[in-house]
Design an enzyme around this catalytic site. Structure first.
Site, short mmCIF file in Angstrom:
data_model
loop_
_atom_site.label_atom_id
_atom_site.label_comp_id
_atom_site.label_asym_id
_atom_site.label_seq_id
_atom_site.Cartn_x
_atom_site.Cartn_y
_atom_site.Cartn_z
N SER A 172 -2.35 1.02 -4.73
CA SER A 172 -2.90 2.05 -3.86
C SER A 172 -4.34 2.38 -4.22
O SER A 172 -4.71 2.43 -5.39
CB SER A 172 -2.05 3.32 -3.97
OG SER A 172 -2.65 4.40 -3.29
N LYS A 198 -6.79 -4.84 -5.34
CA LYS A 198 -5.47 -5.10 -4.75
C LYS A 198 -5.22 -6.60 -4.68
O LYS A 198 -4.14 -7.09 -5.03
CB LYS A 198 -5.37 -4.48 -3.36
CG LYS A 198 -5.31 -2.95 -3.37
CD LYS A 198 -5.01 -2.40 -1.98
CE LYS A 198 -4.86 -0.88 -2.02
NZ LYS A 198 -4.34 -0.33 -0.78
N ASP A 219 0.86 -1.18 0.00
CA ASP A 219 0.00 0.00 0.00
C ASP A 219 0.90 1.24 0.00
O ASP A 219 2.08 1.16 0.35
CB ASP A 219 -0.88 -0.04 1.25
CG ASP A 219 -1.70 1.21 1.44
OD1 ASP A 219 -2.32 1.65 0.47
OD2 ASP A 219 -1.72 1.74 2.58
N ARG A 224 -14.98 12.17 -1.31
CA ARG A 224 -13.79 12.98 -1.05
C ARG A 224 -13.23 13.61 -2.32
O ARG A 224 -12.83 14.77 -2.33
CB ARG A 224 -12.73 12.13 -0.35
CG ARG A 224 -13.07 11.78 1.09
CD ARG A 224 -12.06 10.85 1.71
NE ARG A 224 -12.14 9.52 1.12
CZ ARG A 224 -11.16 8.62 1.16
NH1 ARG A 224 -9.99 8.93 1.70
NH2 ARG A 224 -11.32 7.43 0.62
N ASP A 265 -2.05 -0.71 5.84
CA ASP A 265 -2.50 -0.23 7.14
C ASP A 265 -4.01 -0.11 7.27
O ASP A 265 -4.53 0.01 8.38
CB ASP A 265 -1.89 1.14 7.44
CG ASP A 265 -2.54 2.24 6.60
OD1 ASP A 265 -3.14 3.17 7.18
OD2 ASP A 265 -2.48 2.16 5.36
N ASP A 269 -0.37 5.05 0.88
CA ASP A 269 -0.70 6.05 1.90
C ASP A 269 -0.59 5.48 3.31
O ASP A 269 -1.17 4.42 3.61
CB ASP A 269 -2.11 6.59 1.67
CG ASP A 269 -2.24 7.33 0.36
OD1 ASP A 269 -2.46 8.55 0.39
OD2 ASP A 269 -2.11 6.69 -0.71
#
Length: 299
Positions: free
Chosen positions: A178, A223, A89, A134, A246, A91
């Site tokens: 990502s 992913k 990943d 977002r 994470d 970020d």
């Protein structure tokens, strides 16, 4: 010895001293001589785990003995530790920030957007609609702002380049996957040395962000698909793969990898990953594979 317990601390705060190693070894059946992967930072303790039916219970006992110490712990079989494929990943894993939050800061919206990001990464809301919401808030932001944000706001996580360069020097393939954006992954992958990168594409209207993201959105299913694709392309067994992340959108690839690592992760992710790194930097993933500091490559 059939198994190995690895103790890891952050290189900036060495905590794996001889007393800690000795205390841990006393809890391991037939423990052999410890191997220092980096003095003060990481150590392997081989032991005979052939008669242990529940490694989870043993790990819990060891963690209890380490309580209060800034030390990560992982117990695994001694064979087959080195991996030939890594999916990571970006970020809050390979970099210290959430890119969309930093873009929102340019519009004075960081707190609002970061709150949504946090809920999505904890798995409290669905990733895809949260991303659309977002991105919609970024409409009208000049595309040129992205390069400035990368230069001024984004920092590489310590140990990341060493992790990738060392694994590549030993024949592994490394992919950055990502739920963020290609504008960022292209730059980060180049800086760290990934073989390939995959992310979402921000759509534009002239020289401004359009407030939309190209469909389909790259989330946790995508992913996992990249993990399986690369494993098949390289002819690897599942045990030869590693994934690290994470957030909740990393869980699918973390579960399917031979070694799934939760890195300074949200609680739900840390609870479900085979390995968790709460204290170490990204070189911890090398220590998990049995690399010592003398093996490290940074270029």
């Amino acid at each position: 010895m059939s198994h190995v317990a690895t103790l890891i601390s952050n290189p900036a705060e060495p905590a794996v001293d001889s007393a800690l190693v000795a205390r841990s070894a006393r809890l391991l059946p037939g423990a052999g001589e410890a191997s220092l992967l980096k003095p003060g930072v990481a150590a392997d303790i081989p032991f005979d785990g052939t008669g242990i039916a529940d490694m989870t219970a043993l790990t819990a006992t060891l963690r209890e003995a380490l309580a209060g110490q800034p030390v990560d712990l992982f117990v695994q079989k001694g064979d087959g530790r080195r991996k030939r494929l890594l999916l990571a990943d970006m970020d809050s894993t390979m970099i210290g920030q959430e890119c969309i939050d930093e873009l929102a800061a340019e519009l004075g919206l960081k707190d609002k957007i970061a709150a949504i990001t946090e809920r999505a990464m904890r798995g409290e809301i669905e990733f895809e609609p949260a991303l659309r919401e977002r991105v919609g808030a970024l409409k009208g932001l000049p595309v040129a702002t992205i390069d400035r944000v990368i230069a001024e706001r984004i920092t590489l996580t310590p140990g990341g380049r060493t992790l990738i360069q060392t694994m590549k020097a030993n024949g592994a393939r490394c992919a950055l996957v990502s739920g963020g954006f290609t504008h960022f992954t292209n730059a980060i992958a180049a800086a760290i040395g990934f073989d390939e990168n995959h992310a979402n594409t921000l759509e534009t209207d002239g020289d401004m962000l359009a407030g939309t993201v190209r469909e389909p959105i790259l989330g946790q299913d995508a992913k996992r698909s990249h993990l399986h694709r690369l494993r098949e392309e390289l002819g690897l067994g599942a045990h030869e793969t590693m994934a690290v992340g994470d957030g909740a959108n990393d869980l699918a690839m973390i579960r399917d990898a031979g070694l799934g690592v939760a890195y300074h992760a949200k609680p739900a992710v840390a609870a479900q990953a085979a390995a968790r790194i709460d204290h170490g930097d990204l070189t911890a993933l090398l220590y998990l594979q049995g690399y010592c500091e003398a093996d490290f490559r940074a270029d």
